[in-house]
Each structure stands twice: as structure tokens, then as C-alpha cells.
Design a protein around this motif. Structure first.
Motif, short mmCIF file in Angstrom:
data_model
loop_
_atom_site.label_atom_id
_atom_site.label_comp_id
_atom_site.label_asym_id
_atom_site.label_seq_id
_atom_site.Cartn_x
_atom_site.Cartn_y
_atom_site.Cartn_z
N PRO A 1 -6.59 2.20 -0.33
CA PRO A 1 -6.99 2.96 -1.67
C PRO A 1 -6.05 2.82 -2.88
O PRO A 1 -6.13 2.93 -3.95
CB PRO A 1 -7.07 4.21 -0.96
N ASN A 2 -4.62 2.79 -2.29
CA ASN A 2 -3.46 2.65 -3.35
C ASN A 2 -3.58 1.35 -4.05
O ASN A 2 -3.34 1.37 -5.36
CB ASN A 2 -2.13 3.12 -2.72
N GLN B 1 -6.24 -0.40 -4.42
CA GLN B 1 -7.48 -0.50 -5.22
C GLN B 1 -7.19 0.28 -6.76
O GLN B 1 -7.57 -0.26 -7.78
CB GLN B 1 -8.56 0.45 -4.42
N ASP C 1 -10.52 -2.91 1.20
CA ASP C 1 -11.34 -1.74 1.58
C ASP C 1 -10.63 -0.42 1.98
O ASP C 1 -10.60 0.60 1.89
CB ASP C 1 -12.51 -1.92 2.14
N GLU D 1 0.72 -1.18 -0.01
CA GLU D 1 0.09 0.03 -0.16
C GLU D 1 0.85 1.26 0.08
O GLU D 1 0.69 2.33 -0.85
CB GLU D 1 -1.04 -0.16 1.06
#
Length: 210
Positions: A179-180, A182, A176, A139
Motif C-alpha cells: 500500500p505504501n 501504491q 497489491d 515499502e
């Protein structure tokens, strides 16, 4: 003729993706997992002494191990495209993630799957910590660069793709709060070569990209 022997929903999807990214001419042979235990069929195990995926054959050569196969194909057929050169600023970063994929990340995943298979309700504290650290490293890196090997896709991404996607179908893990990762998986899913690879290697299977 380069032949990729792909065991469905296994690490060998990496090799199909690599061949598609490099635009290679290759033969793809698909093998379904056994219905009783979801392991490789005897036909696949007989391909190589390790009895595991991935496996390629190339003339008289039979080769196993993801990293070895990726480097073999990249060097023999891809002119080392997708591999930063030694004087490239991203060389060390690429090397780290290329080896982190199976040396650390997949080792943690397999530890968890093995624990579950023996009836463990949760991982030992040390294993939980290593798993959390590994995911957070991914991440954090993807908050700095678009791809794990730098600003462009490299074979490090090919190696890391499977545990971040299909492996999560086998051992559920929510991203969830990542974010990186995702955003990264969205970029991967938009690549034409990745889409072609998954359509060929996993017909009827929806890639785990979220």
C-alpha cells in the motif's frame, strides 16, 4: 545543446523526467526497440561504448550511466536542485536510495529477467530472498516518508521511478500487497513534470503506476 537520447521503455525515461522536473531546455530524440528481439537498435548502440540506455550528448560530451547523467544534469544545469545538501537531515537517506536504485534494486530485476531468458522457472532461493527484501525495504521506507529521499522529491526518486513503474511492464510484479508503494506511485503520477515526461518519452504507452 543538451540532448537526451531515449530508448523507448528503458532507464533513459529517468533523464527525461529529471529535465522536466528542472524545467530545462533540452532536445529529445526517441529510438524504438528492434522488433525481432526488443533490444536497442544499432543506431542507439553506436552512441556510447556501453551500447545501453541512457545516453546524453552535450556539445562534445557523450555520457552514459543513469547515475552519472542525473548528477551531471543536476549539477551543471539544475544548481543541485532535487539534491539535499550535506548538512540536510535527509542527505544520507537520499544517498542511500539514489545508489540503491541501480546498485541493488535494478541488479535484482536484471538477475530475474536473465534467469527467465534462460528458461528458469523460478529464481534461486538467494535471489528470491534478495528480491523480497529489496521490495520490502522500499515499502517500509515509504511508510515513513512521502518520498524515498525524504519529505520532498529528490533525484533518488528519479532513479527509483523506472524500476517501480515501467520495468514492471517488462517483468510483471504485483504491488497489491504494497500500500505504501501504491500511494507513492499515485503521488508520482500526479506530478505535472512526470506526466509531461512520459507523454514526450512514451507516446501511446500508459505508465505502470498500479
Amino acid at each position: 545543446m543538451l540532448t537526451v537520447h531515449h530508448l523507448r521503455q528503458s532507464q533513459s525515461e529517468r533523464i527525461v523526467w529529471l529535465c522536466e522536473e528542472l524545467g530545462l531546455d533540452y532536445e529529445l530524440k526517441l529510438y524504438d526497440r528492434r522488433a525481432d528481439n526488443r533490444l536497442a537498435p544499432d543506431e542507439y548502440k553506436a552512441l556510447h561504448p556501453s551500447g545501453t540506455a541512457p545516453v546524453i550528448t552535450d556539445g562534445a560530451l557523450t555520457l552514459g550511466e543513469s547515475g552519472a547523467i542525473v548528477e551531471y544534469i543536476a549539477g551543471r544545469y539544475g544548481e543541485w536542485r532535487l539534491c539535499p545538501k550535506a548538512d540536510d537531515d535527509n542527505f544520507a537517506q537520499h544517498l542511500f536510495w539514489f545508489h540503491f536504485a541501480n546498485g541493488t534494486f535494478m541488479a535484482n530485476v536484471m538477475m530475474e529477467l536473465s534467469a527467465r531468458a534462460t528458461g528458469a522457472k523460478e529464481l534461486p532461493a538467494l535471489a528470491q530472498d534478495r528480491k523480497a527484501r529489496a521490495w520490502q525495504q522500499v515499502e517500509d521506507q515509504l511508510g515513513k516518508t512521502a518520498y524515498l529521499g525524504g519529505s520532498e522529491l529528490t533525484t533518488a526518486d528519479i532513479m527509483m521511478g523506472f524500476p517501480l513503474t515501467t520495468m514492471r511492464s517488462l517483468g510483471p510484479y504485483s504491488i497489491d500487497d504494497k500500500p505504501n508503494i501504491q500511494a507513492y506511485l499515485k503521488r508520482i503520477g500526479e506530478r505535472a513534470a512526470y506526466r509531461r515526461a512520459m507523454e514526450k518519452a512514451e507516446p501511446g504507452f500508459t505508465p505502470k503506476l498500479d
